[in-house]
Design a protein around this motif. Structure first.
Motif, PDB file in Angstrom:
ATOM      1  N   ALA A   1      23.054  37.432  47.993  1.00 20.59           N
ATOM      2  CA  ALA A   1      23.591  38.786  48.149  1.00 20.59           C
ATOM      3  C   ALA A   1      23.845  39.113  49.617  1.00 20.59           C
ATOM      4  N   THR A   2      22.875  38.779  50.483  1.00 25.04           N
ATOM      5  CA  THR A   2      23.049  39.031  51.916  1.00 25.04           C
ATOM      6  C   THR A   2      22.580  37.818  52.703  1.00 25.04           C
ATOM      7  N   THR A   3      23.114  37.683  53.907  1.00 24.24           N
ATOM      8  CA  THR A   3      22.722  36.602  54.812  1.00 24.24           C
ATOM      9  C   THR A   3      22.393  37.193  56.179  1.00 24.24           C
ATOM     10  N   ARG A   4      21.737  36.383  56.991  1.00 26.66           N
ATOM     11  CA  ARG A   4      21.447  36.794  58.371  1.00 26.66           C
ATOM     12  C   ARG A   4      21.679  35.610  59.285  1.00 26.66           C
TER      13      ARG A   4
ATOM     14  N   ASP B   1      22.953  29.698  65.458  1.00 29.37           N
ATOM     15  CA  ASP B   1      24.308  29.419  64.994  1.00 29.37           C
ATOM     16  C   ASP B   1      24.390  29.260  63.482  1.00 29.37           C
ATOM     17  N   THR B   2      23.267  29.380  62.796  1.00 31.17           N
ATOM     18  CA  THR B   2      23.212  29.122  61.354  1.00 31.17           C
ATOM     19  C   THR B   2      23.101  30.423  60.568  1.00 31.17           C
ATOM     20  N   GLU B   3      23.829  30.486  59.465  1.00 32.94           N
ATOM     21  CA  GLU B   3      23.745  31.621  58.555  1.00 32.94           C
ATOM     22  C   GLU B   3      22.728  31.282  57.473  1.00 32.94           C
ATOM     23  N   ILE B   4      21.715  32.150  57.283  1.00 37.13           N
ATOM     24  CA  ILE B   4      20.614  31.900  56.356  1.00 37.13           C
ATOM     25  C   ILE B   4      20.613  32.971  55.262  1.00 37.13           C
ATOM     26  N   ALA B   5      20.352  32.543  54.017  1.00 38.52           N
ATOM     27  CA  ALA B   5      20.265  33.489  52.898  1.00 38.52           C
ATOM     28  C   ALA B   5      19.097  34.438  53.125  1.00 38.52           C
ATOM     29  N   ASP B   6      19.348  35.725  52.928  1.00 40.69           N
ATOM     30  CA  ASP B   6      18.313  36.731  53.118  1.00 40.69           C
ATOM     31  C   ASP B   6      17.893  37.307  51.760  1.00 40.69           C
ATOM     32  N   LYS B   7      18.750  38.096  51.132  1.00 40.94           N
ATOM     33  CA  LYS B   7      18.458  38.655  49.810  1.00 40.94           C
ATOM     34  C   LYS B   7      19.156  37.786  48.767  1.00 40.94           C
ATOM     35  N   VAL B   8      18.365  37.293  47.799  1.00 43.89           N
ATOM     36  CA  VAL B   8      18.878  36.358  46.794  1.00 43.89           C
ATOM     37  C   VAL B   8      18.535  36.893  45.400  1.00 43.89           C
ATOM     38  N   LEU B   9      19.527  36.893  44.509  1.00 42.08           N
ATOM     39  CA  LEU B   9      19.332  37.340  43.133  1.00 42.08           C
ATOM     40  C   LEU B   9      19.202  36.120  42.232  1.00 42.08           C
ATOM     41  N   VAL B  10      18.188  36.108  41.378  1.00 42.04           N
ATOM     42  CA  VAL B  10      17.920  34.981  40.473  1.00 42.04           C
ATOM     43  C   VAL B  10      18.004  35.498  39.041  1.00 42.04           C
ATOM     44  N   GLN B  11      18.752  34.765  38.182  1.00 45.10           N
ATOM     45  CA  GLN B  11      18.870  35.152  36.780  1.00 45.10           C
ATOM     46  C   GLN B  11      18.691  33.928  35.890  1.00 45.10           C
ATOM     47  N   LEU B  12      17.869  34.064  34.863  1.00 48.71           N
ATOM     48  CA  LEU B  12      17.724  33.047  33.825  1.00 48.71           C
ATOM     49  C   LEU B  12      18.726  33.403  32.744  1.00 48.71           C
ATOM     50  N   LEU B  13      19.654  32.474  32.440  1.00 43.21           N
ATOM     51  CA  LEU B  13      20.736  32.735  31.499  1.00 43.21           C
ATOM     52  C   LEU B  13      20.628  31.866  30.260  1.00 43.21           C
ATOM     53  N   ASN B  14      20.890  32.447  29.114  1.00 42.62           N
ATOM     54  CA  ASN B  14      20.966  31.733  27.847  1.00 42.62           C
ATOM     55  C   ASN B  14      22.345  31.085  27.776  1.00 42.62           C
ATOM     56  N   THR B  15      22.437  29.802  27.430  1.00 39.99           N
ATOM     57  CA  THR B  15      23.714  29.095  27.385  1.00 39.99           C
ATOM     58  C   THR B  15      24.375  29.118  26.016  1.00 39.99           C
ATOM     59  N   ASP B  16      23.754  29.761  25.031  1.00 39.02           N
ATOM     60  CA  ASP B  16      24.307  29.827  23.676  1.00 39.02           C
ATOM     61  C   ASP B  16      25.613  30.622  23.692  1.00 39.02           C
ATOM     62  N   PRO B  17      26.743  30.010  23.297  1.00 38.83           N
ATOM     63  CA  PRO B  17      28.028  30.727  23.321  1.00 38.83           C
ATOM     64  C   PRO B  17      28.121  31.847  22.284  1.00 38.83           C
ATOM     65  N   ASP B  18      27.241  31.857  21.285  1.00 37.01           N
ATOM     66  CA  ASP B  18      27.255  32.899  20.261  1.00 37.01           C
ATOM     67  C   ASP B  18      26.544  34.173  20.700  1.00 37.01           C
ATOM     68  N   VAL B  19      25.820  34.117  21.806  1.00 31.28           N
ATOM     69  CA  VAL B  19      25.100  35.287  22.315  1.00 31.28           C
ATOM     70  C   VAL B  19      26.073  36.151  23.111  1.00 31.28           C
ATOM     71  N   ARG B  20      25.995  37.462  22.921  1.00 32.18           N
ATOM     72  CA  ARG B  20      26.874  38.378  23.652  1.00 32.18           C
ATOM     73  C   ARG B  20      26.581  38.301  25.150  1.00 32.18           C
ATOM     74  N   PRO B  21      27.605  38.494  25.990  1.00 34.52           N
ATOM     75  CA  PRO B  21      27.429  38.362  27.447  1.00 34.52           C
ATOM     76  C   PRO B  21      26.297  39.202  28.033  1.00 34.52           C
ATOM     77  N   ARG B  22      26.121  40.422  27.566  1.00 31.77           N
ATOM     78  CA  ARG B  22      25.047  41.268  28.106  1.00 31.77           C
ATOM     79  C   ARG B  22      23.658  40.752  27.737  1.00 31.77           C
ATOM     80  N   GLU B  23      23.562  40.032  26.642  1.00 26.38           N
ATOM     81  CA  GLU B  23      22.275  39.515  26.188  1.00 26.38           C
ATOM     82  C   GLU B  23      21.966  38.137  26.745  1.00 26.38           C
ATOM     83  N   ARG B  24      22.886  37.548  27.491  1.00 27.26           N
ATOM     84  CA  ARG B  24      22.654  36.214  28.051  1.00 27.26           C
ATOM     85  C   ARG B  24      21.641  36.229  29.184  1.00 27.26           C
ATOM     86  N   ILE B  25      21.497  37.350  29.860  1.00 26.99           N
ATOM     87  CA  ILE B  25      20.524  37.451  30.948  1.00 26.99           C
ATOM     88  C   ILE B  25      19.152  37.677  30.328  1.00 26.99           C
TER      89      ILE B  25
END
Length: 96
Positions: free
Chosen positions: A37-40, A44-68
């Motif tokens: 989400a953000t870096t700092r 000379d190097t850009e480093i990840a600062d704020k990182v969002l992590v999501q566990l996702l269901n890979t079942d194609p029959d599951v609705r997109p909102r329910e995949r998280i």
């Protein structure tokens, strides 16, 4: 297309697209999506600062909102990969 080797972490492949990292096998029941989400700047190097992590269901029959299944915000990529590895292992191997 030739068979490509992916960078792996704790036995699961890592695939990067811009500021998004996909962690896990797409044919398993669950994968992890990590978004920087953000870096700092550190010198000379850009480093990840704020990182969002999501566990996702890979079942194609599951609705997109329910995949998280789970989500979290971490400070830094190391903390994000640490929680991602634990979530992925538990989700894909529930009896282990």
């Amino acid at each position: 297309m030739a068979n490509k080797e992916f960078l792996t972490y704790k036995g699961y492949p890592l695939v990067r697209s811009g500021k998004t990292i996909y962690y896990g096998n797409s044919y398993d029941p669950f994968i992890i999506m990590i978004q920087v989400a953000t870096t700092r700047q550190c010198g000379d190097t850009e480093i990840a600062d704020k990182v969002l992590v999501q566990l996702l269901n890979t079942d194609p029959d599951v609705r997109p909102r329910e995949r998280i299944v789970k989500k979290s915000e971490k400070k830094g990529l190391y903390a994000a990969m640490d929680i991602a590895a634990a979530w992925l292992e538990r989700a894909n191997n529930p009896k282990a």
